[in-house]
Design a protein around this motif. Structure first.
Motif, PDB file in Angstrom:
ATOM      1  N   ALA A 254       0.835  -1.209   0.000  1.00  0.00           N
ATOM      2  CA  ALA A 254       0.000   0.000   0.000  1.00  0.00           C
ATOM      3  C   ALA A 254       0.864   1.250   0.000  1.00  0.00           C
ATOM      4  CB  ALA A 254      -0.924   0.001   1.217  1.00  0.00           C
ATOM      5  N   LYS A 255       2.034   1.136  -0.587  1.00  0.00           N
ATOM      6  CA  LYS A 255       3.006   2.219  -0.515  1.00  0.00           C
ATOM      7  C   LYS A 255       2.506   3.502  -1.143  1.00  0.00           C
ATOM      8  CE  LYS A 255       7.878   3.158  -1.483  1.00  0.00           C
ATOM      9  NZ  LYS A 255       9.125   2.625  -2.075  1.00  0.00           N
ATOM     10  N   GLU A 256       1.822   3.428  -2.271  1.00  0.00           N
ATOM     11  CA  GLU A 256       1.364   4.611  -2.993  1.00  0.00           C
ATOM     12  C   GLU A 256      -0.136   4.850  -2.846  1.00  0.00           C
ATOM     13  OE1 GLU A 256       3.501   6.536  -4.330  1.00  0.00           O
ATOM     14  OE2 GLU A 256       5.245   5.222  -4.089  1.00  0.00           O
ATOM     15  N   LEU A 257      -0.787   4.132  -1.949  1.00  0.00           N
ATOM     16  CA  LEU A 257      -2.240   4.181  -1.885  1.00  0.00           C
ATOM     17  C   LEU A 257      -2.771   5.095  -0.790  1.00  0.00           C
ATOM     18  CD1 LEU A 257      -3.030   0.395  -2.435  1.00  0.00           C
ATOM     19  CD2 LEU A 257      -2.837   2.219  -4.140  1.00  0.00           C
ATOM     20  N   LEU A 258      -1.961   5.455   0.184  1.00  0.00           N
ATOM     21  CA  LEU A 258      -2.395   6.376   1.228  1.00  0.00           C
ATOM     22  C   LEU A 258      -1.263   7.337   1.539  1.00  0.00           C
ATOM     23  CD1 LEU A 258      -2.166   4.915   4.806  1.00  0.00           C
ATOM     24  CD2 LEU A 258      -1.374   3.604   2.851  1.00  0.00           C
ATOM     25  N   HIS A 259      -1.645   8.506   2.072  1.00  0.00           N
ATOM     26  CA  HIS A 259      -0.673   9.571   2.256  1.00  0.00           C
ATOM     27  C   HIS A 259      -0.678  10.117   3.674  1.00  0.00           C
ATOM     28  CE1 HIS A 259      -2.027   9.395  -1.951  1.00  0.00           C
ATOM     29  NE2 HIS A 259      -0.757   9.577  -2.232  1.00  0.00           N
ATOM     30  N   ARG A 260      -1.768   9.930   4.412  1.00  0.00           N
ATOM     31  CA  ARG A 260      -1.842  10.377   5.798  1.00  0.00           C
ATOM     32  C   ARG A 260      -2.640   9.353   6.595  1.00  0.00           C
ATOM     33  NH1 ARG A 260      -2.771  15.001   2.573  1.00  0.00           N
ATOM     34  NH2 ARG A 260      -0.982  16.410   2.672  1.00  0.00           N
ATOM     35  N   ALA A 261      -2.376   9.299   7.894  1.00  0.00           N
ATOM     36  CA  ALA A 261      -3.034   8.318   8.760  1.00  0.00           C
ATOM     37  C   ALA A 261      -3.546   9.005  10.010  1.00  0.00           C
ATOM     38  CB  ALA A 261      -2.063   7.191   9.135  1.00  0.00           C
ATOM     39  N   VAL A 262      -4.743   8.611  10.433  1.00  0.00           N
ATOM     40  CA  VAL A 262      -5.358   9.086  11.676  1.00  0.00           C
ATOM     41  C   VAL A 262      -5.681   7.857  12.515  1.00  0.00           C
ATOM     42  CG1 VAL A 262      -7.259  10.361  12.721  1.00  0.00           C
ATOM     43  CG2 VAL A 262      -6.305  11.120  10.531  1.00  0.00           C
ATOM     44  N   LEU A 263      -5.080   7.756  13.694  1.00  0.00           N
ATOM     45  CA  LEU A 263      -5.254   6.615  14.587  1.00  0.00           C
ATOM     46  C   LEU A 263      -6.048   7.064  15.803  1.00  0.00           C
ATOM     47  CD1 LEU A 263      -1.618   5.123  14.486  1.00  0.00           C
ATOM     48  CD2 LEU A 263      -3.515   4.732  12.905  1.00  0.00           C
ATOM     49  N   LEU A 264      -7.258   6.540  15.951  1.00  0.00           N
ATOM     50  CA  LEU A 264      -8.132   6.861  17.072  1.00  0.00           C
ATOM     51  C   LEU A 264      -8.177   5.673  18.025  1.00  0.00           C
ATOM     52  CD1 LEU A 264     -11.129   8.429  15.094  1.00  0.00           C
ATOM     53  CD2 LEU A 264      -9.107   9.598  15.979  1.00  0.00           C
ATOM     54  N   SER A 265      -7.563   5.817  19.178  1.00  0.00           N
ATOM     55  CA  SER A 265      -7.625   4.805  20.243  1.00  0.00           C
ATOM     56  C   SER A 265      -7.111   3.442  19.787  1.00  0.00           C
ATOM     57  CB  SER A 265      -9.065   4.662  20.772  1.00  0.00           C
ATOM     58  OG  SER A 265      -9.526   5.879  21.309  1.00  0.00           O
ATOM     59  N   GLY A 266      -5.987   3.421  19.120  1.00  0.00           N
ATOM     60  CA  GLY A 266      -5.428   2.136  18.728  1.00  0.00           C
ATOM     61  C   GLY A 266      -4.198   2.288  17.869  1.00  0.00           C
ATOM     62  N   SER A 267      -3.389   1.229  17.829  1.00  0.00           N
ATOM     63  CA  SER A 267      -2.200   1.171  16.986  1.00  0.00           C
ATOM     64  C   SER A 267      -1.819  -0.287  16.816  1.00  0.00           C
ATOM     65  CB  SER A 267      -1.037   1.955  17.606  1.00  0.00           C
ATOM     66  OG  SER A 267      -0.577   1.313  18.779  1.00  0.00           O
ATOM     67  N   ALA A 268      -0.888  -0.542  15.922  1.00  0.00           N
ATOM     68  CA  ALA A 268      -0.453  -1.914  15.681  1.00  0.00           C
ATOM     69  C   ALA A 268       0.483  -2.431  16.759  1.00  0.00           C
ATOM     70  CB  ALA A 268       0.241  -2.003  14.313  1.00  0.00           C
ATOM     71  N   LEU A 269       0.897  -1.600  17.718  1.00  0.00           N
ATOM     72  CA  LEU A 269       1.763  -2.041  18.798  1.00  0.00           C
ATOM     73  C   LEU A 269       0.984  -2.496  20.023  1.00  0.00           C
ATOM     74  CD1 LEU A 269       4.678   0.554  18.717  1.00  0.00           C
ATOM     75  CD2 LEU A 269       4.587  -1.727  17.730  1.00  0.00           C
ATOM     76  N   SER A 270      -0.330  -2.347  20.025  1.00  0.00           N
ATOM     77  CA  SER A 270      -1.121  -2.812  21.162  1.00  0.00           C
ATOM     78  C   SER A 270      -1.095  -4.332  21.247  1.00  0.00           C
ATOM     79  CB  SER A 270      -2.565  -2.324  21.022  1.00  0.00           C
ATOM     80  OG  SER A 270      -2.641  -0.915  21.123  1.00  0.00           O
ATOM     81  N   PRO A 271      -1.163  -4.897  22.442  1.00  0.00           N
ATOM     82  CA  PRO A 271      -1.146  -6.366  22.552  1.00  0.00           C
ATOM     83  C   PRO A 271      -2.330  -7.037  21.897  1.00  0.00           C
ATOM     84  CG  PRO A 271      -1.597  -5.337  24.675  1.00  0.00           C
ATOM     85  CD  PRO A 271      -1.189  -4.242  23.757  1.00  0.00           C
ATOM     86  N   TRP A 272      -3.458  -6.310  21.713  1.00  0.00           N
ATOM     87  CA  TRP A 272      -4.621  -6.897  21.060  1.00  0.00           C
ATOM     88  C   TRP A 272      -4.617  -6.672  19.550  1.00  0.00           C
ATOM     89  CZ3 TRP A 272      -6.516  -2.792  18.570  1.00  0.00           C
ATOM     90  CH2 TRP A 272      -6.399  -1.532  19.156  1.00  0.00           C
ATOM     91  N   ALA A 273      -3.584  -6.065  18.984  1.00  0.00           N
ATOM     92  CA  ALA A 273      -3.603  -5.661  17.578  1.00  0.00           C
ATOM     93  C   ALA A 273      -3.231  -6.798  16.642  1.00  0.00           C
ATOM     94  CB  ALA A 273      -2.667  -4.476  17.360  1.00  0.00           C
ATOM     95  N   LEU A 274      -2.286  -7.645  16.999  1.00  0.00           N
ATOM     96  CA  LEU A 274      -1.775  -8.691  16.113  1.00  0.00           C
ATOM     97  C   LEU A 274      -1.898 -10.047  16.785  1.00  0.00           C
ATOM     98  CD1 LEU A 274       1.482  -7.027  14.717  1.00  0.00           C
ATOM     99  CD2 LEU A 274      -0.772  -7.142  13.644  1.00  0.00           C
ATOM    100  N   GLN A 275      -2.059 -11.072  15.968  1.00  0.00           N
ATOM    101  CA  GLN A 275      -2.102 -12.449  16.446  1.00  0.00           C
ATOM    102  C   GLN A 275      -0.669 -12.961  16.548  1.00  0.00           C
ATOM    103  OE1 GLN A 275      -2.536 -15.490  18.104  1.00  0.00           O
ATOM    104  NE2 GLN A 275      -4.615 -14.786  17.582  1.00  0.00           N
TER     105      GLN A 275
END
Length: 845
Positions: A254-275
């Motif tokens: 998704a390198k060229e598909l998005l340009h800005r990100a808004v994270l509301l109450s979550g991120s990929a570093l949370s313990p519940w984010a990834l298996q």
């Protein structure tokens, strides 16, 4: 009470069309036909606001039959105009069971239960043919925008990886107020979207993530037809949706598909984010569906395609508490593995020692500095983790310890006892020996919210800012208008209460599954928040005013709605000042969000969460408590097997410069240094940046205040050591002088005895005089002659050299009466001489 009981499911299904129709205002068909790459579309115009909506637009081929458990395929084309006037079916899912309200209150808070009762009827129409999106395009005076391409905001829904949809979230208000195109999207969930079906090491899985990538591809191809700008796409995610947005921000596909990100109450570093262990989930699915085979080598997809959908949705994974079941995992394609850090031939002070564990296999989940980031937190992120009874009546000490021990055991794997004790001590108010249940409830909410949501999100923002990315941080603190019984005795905003304000629902009275009693001040806060978000999507800066978009009358109306206050300037979040915007009844800038608690999670806990040496047994890291009575919910088993090391690193990269090496010598370790395998995701883990990075992100994790304190402490220790050495030298000199004086006194007493034998001073005429010393001739070869004096030579008068005659003895003045202890025998003393000898005697003593 009877009015609180949930209605039966059948009447809700009958009312579903009315509820869906009520989610949008009165509308009519649009006269414009939008020609996409796959065919023409005709949407509807919302009469109450100048927005054109295109609902149920397909972005991929329905994943049915042989396409189940396959990556998405581009949609088929059509010739005639297609009416985009209704929402599509939602993806197959198993929503929370709330039919028995009494049992549901043992799991959910009252406010959560009321929210589910309003939302779940909108998710009743389910089908595997669900890969559709909804586009909301603003119109100027009833006509499409003609002032250039519009920025695009794609809203990725949250709530859970297992259920929900983008259909219930109305983007028309945000589109009309912010003059942006808003897109909501559906993607596969649960066992159909986040199950690793392939063999170990394969990328077969993460189909929900692939659906999002396919939707972004469709938008990039067709946004110009909607007057949108494909080079200004902003992804907004809430909760689990924020974790998905974070993953897409670092994904190479998704390198060229998005340009800005808004994270509301979550991120990929949370313990519940990834298996962490997708193969364990695959094993549970194989056991319950009868698709047996080699777990590591066989693909479950052919067998699962033959199963009915109801049987697949009946599979229960029962993950440990605070951890996900079906969730994204590291697949090497959409979410790639991080390259292992090369080890130089010679030891480098900026790199770990040879015996240290290998780096984490996770990618740098904050490594997207070219994309602007806006992140937001509410006051109580863990409010939905406790039941209604716990929130209303509080917790006791033992129950608080069980909840905390469950979180530590499931989120960490090294030094669990130390981490548990640290968290319990830091979040206990020791000034109040008698702690009430409500105080324990509040401290439990704080530790859970900081641990699984706030601290990981702050870590992402910190690393993003340290790499040079533009970062903005928001603390949404306003209490949403809702009955007090929904969220009793709360001290701030609850997780999810910011979503209606982001979508602008307080301006139109809400939606069927959001409260309707918004006040005028709520509308002002929502309008300000939408203005910030639209500006961020347009320019990457929430403070930028839209050019030519708002009239003077509209600006005056906004000021009146905000109480005449000018919106504050939202400064960027950096690693030094750490400024953030706090939005409650009014907006104001603050610094260092929960500084002490965030330092605990970002500095101390990662230092504790280390595996230690290879000779250290895993039993050292485990809890001694093994019974179910010590925990509050399912926990993962404790094994004595150490995590498998990561694969061999790639060829060694060039060594960093000495400056870079010296700058990285004080780098603190990260919780990813645990040697976990490729399917493991330790909480709050990010891979190390390259060794030649001049910024050295991990070194910056210590704040400037901590560095200043370390420098001051070092200077104080150095000065103390110097003073201690100086005192030692002074005392050594004093003791040496004392020894010399004692030796001189002993030598003088011996001479006095010899002189007494030879004779003494006589005073035949009444005048005192001293006899001359007799030179005693030594035997031949004995050395220089020695002179014995009856009286000591005068001060300042040098002794004659050997071979010269002795000078005449000095005359002793005064009489000999009153001889004391300090007077020499045979010589009278003057008062001055006696005083001088007393001082010398005191010094000698």
């Amino acid at each position: 009470m009877p009015w609180r009981r949930a209605a039966p499911l059948l009447p809700l299904l009958l009312l579903l069309p009315l509820l869906l129709a009520a989610s949008l205002p009165v509308h009519k068909y649009s006269t414009r036909v939008v020609r996409t790459k796959y065919g023409p579309l005709r949407g509807v115009v919302l009469l109450q606001r100048p927005v054109e909506a295109f609902l149920g637009v397909p972005y991929a081929t329905p994943p049915l039959g042989s396409l189940r458990y396959m990556p998405p395929v581009t949609p088929s084309t059509w010739r005639g105009p297609r009416l985009a006037d209704a929402f599509s079916a939602v993806c197959p899912q198993r929503a929370p069971h709330i039919a028995n309200r009494t049992e549901a209150l043992l799991e959910f808070p009252r406010g959560r239960l009321r929210h589910l009762e309003r939302l779940l009827p909108l998710l009743a129409n389910q089908s595997e043919d669900c890969l559709y999106l909804n586009v909301y395009v603003p119109r100027a005076g009833g006509a499409p925008e003609k002032q250039g391409p519009l920025p695009v905001i794609v809203f990725v829904h949250g709530e859970s990886y297992d259920w929900n949809s983008g259909n219930p979230y109305d983007g028309s208000v945000l589109a009309s107020q912010g003059r942006v195109i808003v897109v909501t999207i559906n993607f596969r969930l649960g066992i159909l979207g986040f199950l690793k079906t392939g063999a170990k090491g394969s990328a077969q899985g993460n189909f929900g993530l692939m659906d999002l990538v396919a939707g972004l591809h469709w938008l990039r191809e067709n946004l110009p037809a909607f007057d949108g700008d494909p080079d200004r796409v902003t992804l907004v995610g809430h909760g689990t949706g924020a974790a998905l947005v974070n993953i897409l921000a670092v994904s190479p596909v998704a390198k060229e598909l998005l340009h800005r990100a808004v994270l509301l109450s979550g991120s990929a570093l949370s313990p519940w984010a990834l298996q962490r262990d997708p193969l364990a989930v695959k094993r549970r699915v194989a056991e319950q569906t009868g698709c047996h085979g080699d777990l590591l080598e066989d693909d479950l997809a052919p067998c699962l395609r033959a199963k009915p959908l109801a049987e697949l949705l009946a599979v229960r994974v029962d993950p440990p508490r605070f951890l996900p079941g079906f969730a994204p995992f590291v697949d090497g394609t959409v979410l790639p593995e991080a390259a292992a850090r090369p080890r130089p031939a010679a030891p480098d002070p900026g790199l770990p020692p040879p015996g240290a564990p290998p780096p984490s296999p996770l990618p740098t989940l904050a490594d997207f500095p070219r994309r602007d980031l806006l992140m937001s937190l509410t006051s109580v992120e863990a409010y939905l983790d406790l039941s209604a009874q716990d929130l209303e009546f509080g917790l006791n000490d033992s129950r608080r310890d069980r909840v905390l021990r469950t979180f530590v055991r499931n989120a960490y794997r090294f030094h669990l006892n130390e981490i548990f004790s640290t968290l319990r001590n830091e979040y206990t108010d020791w000034e109040r020996p008698l702690r009430n249940p409500l105080g324990l409830r509040d401290s439990t909410l704080e530790v859970l919210g900081d641990g699984h949501t706030a601290a990981p999100l702050v870590r992402v923002g910190y690393l993003h800012a340290a790499q040079g990315g533009r970062t903005f941080f928001l603390h949404f603190q306003r209490l949403a208008a809702s009955p007090e019984s929904d969220y009793p005795q709360r001290t701030g905003s609850v997780r999810g209460e910011d979503v209606p304000y982001v979508l602008g629902l307080p301006l139109v009275g809400g939606q069927p599954f959001f409260p309707h009693n918004y006040s005028r001040q709520d509308a002002a806060v929502s309008r300000l928040l939408m203005q910030y978000l639209a500006n961020f999507a347009r320019t990457g800066d929430p403070n930028s005013e839209p050019r030519g978009r708002r009239t003077e009358q509209q600006s005056r109306d906004d000021e009146e709605e905000a109480g005449g206050e000018v919106p504050p300037f939202w400064d960027t979040y950096d690693t030094i000042n750490q400024l953030y915007l706090e939005m409650g009844d009014s907006a104001q800038m603050r610094s260092h969000y929960r500084g002490h608690k965030m330092s605990l999670w970002l500095n101390l806990i990662p230092q504790l969460h280390r595996p230690g040496g290879d000779d250290l047994s895993m039993r050292h890291h485990h809890f001694m408590e093994e019974g179910a009575q010590f925990y509050e919910g399912p926990v993962r088993p404790q094994t004595l097997q150490r995590p498998a090391p990561t694969p061999a690193p790639p060829p060694a990269a060039p060594r960093p410069s000495p400056a870079a090496a010296s700058s990285s010598s004080s780098r603190p370790s990260t919780p990813g240094d645990d040697g976990s395998s490729t399917t493991e995701c330790p909480p709050n883990a990010t891979s190390r940046p390259p060794s030649n990075n001049s910024h050295n992100l991990l070194r910056r994790l210590a704040s400037s205040h901590y560095q200043s304190y370390t420098t001051a402490l070092s200077v104080t220790i150095a000065v103390g050591c110097f003073l201690l050495l100086l005192n030692v030298l002074i005392f050594a000199g004093i003791y040496r002088q004392r020894d010399r004086a004692a030796s001189a006194g002993h030598f003088g007493d011996k001479k006095k005895e010899e002189l007494a034998e030879a004779g003494s001073c006589s005073s035949s005429s009444g005048e005192a005089h001293c006899l001359e010393a007799k030179l005693q001739q030594p035997p031949p070869g004995a050395g220089l002659p020695l002179r014995d004096l009856k009286c000591s030579p005068q001060a300042g008068r040098p002794a004659p050299p050997p071979g010269y005659p002795d000078p005449p003895p000095p005359k002793c003045a005064g009489n000999q009466a009153g001889a004391g202890i300090l007077r020499q025998q045979g010589c009278p003393q003057t008062p001055a001489a006696a005083k001088k000898r007393v001082q010398i005697q005191e010094i000698s003593v």
